[in-house]
Design a protein around this motif. Structure first.
Motif, PDB file in Angstrom:
ATOM      1  N   VAL A  22      -6.346  13.590   5.258  1.00 54.35           N
ATOM      2  CA  VAL A  22      -5.735  12.337   4.794  1.00 54.35           C
ATOM      3  C   VAL A  22      -6.401  11.144   5.479  1.00 54.35           C
ATOM      4  N   ARG A  23      -6.669  11.285   6.761  1.00 53.37           N
ATOM      5  CA  ARG A  23      -7.336  10.178   7.464  1.00 53.37           C
ATOM      6  C   ARG A  23      -8.729   9.931   6.896  1.00 53.37           C
ATOM      7  N   GLU A  24      -9.410  11.020   6.506  1.00 51.08           N
ATOM      8  CA  GLU A  24     -10.726  10.846   5.875  1.00 51.08           C
ATOM      9  C   GLU A  24     -10.599  10.143   4.529  1.00 51.08           C
ATOM     10  N   ARG A  25      -9.556  10.497   3.772  1.00 49.75           N
ATOM     11  CA  ARG A  25      -9.349   9.830   2.477  1.00 49.75           C
ATOM     12  C   ARG A  25      -9.108   8.340   2.687  1.00 49.75           C
ATOM     13  N   ILE A  26      -8.301   8.003   3.682  1.00 44.90           N
ATOM     14  CA  ILE A  26      -8.017   6.585   3.958  1.00 44.90           C
ATOM     15  C   ILE A  26      -9.316   5.868   4.350  1.00 44.90           C
ATOM     16  N   ALA A  27     -10.084   6.507   5.220  1.00 44.04           N
ATOM     17  CA  ALA A  27     -11.351   5.895   5.661  1.00 44.04           C
ATOM     18  C   ALA A  27     -12.294   5.724   4.475  1.00 44.04           C
ATOM     19  N   GLY A  28     -12.351   6.720   3.599  1.00 44.83           N
ATOM     20  CA  GLY A  28     -13.219   6.656   2.419  1.00 44.83           C
ATOM     21  C   GLY A  28     -12.799   5.537   1.479  1.00 44.83           C
ATOM     22  N   GLU A  39      -6.925  -1.746   9.158  1.00 42.73           N
ATOM     23  CA  GLU A  39      -5.935  -2.548   8.418  1.00 42.73           C
ATOM     24  C   GLU A  39      -4.887  -1.682   7.740  1.00 42.73           C
ATOM     25  N   VAL A  40      -5.115  -0.365   7.707  1.00 40.05           N
ATOM     26  CA  VAL A  40      -4.199   0.504   6.950  1.00 40.05           C
ATOM     27  C   VAL A  40      -3.451   1.438   7.900  1.00 40.05           C
ATOM     28  N   THR A  41      -2.140   1.324   7.882  1.00 38.73           N
ATOM     29  CA  THR A  41      -1.282   2.171   8.707  1.00 38.73           C
ATOM     30  C   THR A  41      -0.813   3.373   7.891  1.00 38.73           C
ATOM     31  N   LEU A  42      -0.929   4.545   8.480  1.00 37.51           N
ATOM     32  CA  LEU A  42      -0.424   5.754   7.830  1.00 37.51           C
ATOM     33  C   LEU A  42       1.001   6.037   8.306  1.00 37.51           C
TER      34      LEU A  42
END
Ligand code: PLP
Length: 243
Positions: A22-28, A39-42
């Motif tokens: 999931v962190r990779e998806r957010i980074a991508g 800028e994006v909080t999970l």
């Protein structure tokens, strides 16, 4: 090692793997949108899963957890009070539960009507705390808004509600939240949300949060500026189907 120990290790391993995906998806998604991943909080939505999972997630560096039912939320919070977590309430909230939610929720993301603002404000006052509030927007077409079960204020009510929150004792206007309508392209709905978020910032410039995007659509939300994604099943696995 005990049997229970190895079972716990297996769960921890599984959550670690899911979380890093999931962190990779957010980074991508951030890279694709030219945004800084900072800028994006999970927020991991832990509904239906036990407090032992909350504990594992905290170990893995998760700081924000979300719940959608008061009873379940308060029990998990009680069991994990030693952990440095920020609790987000993301579910439809009955007015008569609002004061109780104020006992543990740092952020209430699902404020969609005036009565709830009054009740939460009273709760915050009673617990001597300040709650961050997001105005939940319904992005469903008007004919499907009632009975969707997802809650949310119609777009025309969002700015007046934001003004009420901003003026309420014990509440801090944080921004907006929404769930995309099911079974359709989420992009137009998220674009509407981003526009409403701009209007809300004219009420309170610090109300910069846009909570949008879940397991299935976090990329589309990040593309239009989501600052918070709420992810459940992609981290914890499928929830049991309940009716
Ligand atoms: C359950 C829930 C989520 C997480 O959904 P997933 O599809 O499992 O990622 C996000 N937001 C709200 C409001 C929820 O109730």
């Amino acid at each position: 090692m005990s049997r229970a120990g190895s079972r716990d290790d297996a769960r921890a391993q599984q959550l670690a793997t899911n979380l890093s995906r999931v962190r990779e998806r957010i980074a991508g998604a951030c890279a694709a949108a030219g945004r800084d991943p900072g800028e994006v909080t999970l927020t991991v939505v832990t509904k239906f899963f036990p407090s032992s999972d909350v504990r594992i997630l905290a170990d893995l560096g998760v700081h924000h957890v979300g719940e959608n039912r008061h009873q379940e939320a308060v029990e998990k919070w009680e069991e994990t009070r030693d952990l440095p977590l920020t609790w987000h309430f993301v579910g439809t909230l009955q007015t008569n539960k609002a004061a109780a939610v104020a006992a543990y929720a740092d952020v209430v993301e699902s404020v969609d009507r005036r009565k709830l603002v009054t009740a939460l404000s009273k709760g915050a006052h009673a617990h001597d705390t300040t709650i961050d509030v997001l105005v939940q927007v319904s992005l469903d077409p008007p004919d499907r808004r009632a009975g969707s079960g997802r809650g949310g204020a119609p777009p025309v009510d969002v700015v007046p509600l934001a003004e009420l929150v901003a003026a309420a004792d014990g509440l801090r206007l944080g921004g907006v939240m929404a769930v995309a309508p099911p079974d359709e392209d989420p992009a137009p709905a998220f674009a509407t949300l981003a526009e409403l978020a701009r209007e809300v910032r004219t009420v309170e410039p610090r109300a910069t949060a846009i909570s949008a995007g879940m397991s299935a659509d976090l990329e589309a939300a990040i593309e239009v500026g989501a600052t918070h994604v709420r992810v459940g099943s992609a981290v914890l696995g499928e929830r049991p189907q309940i009716k």
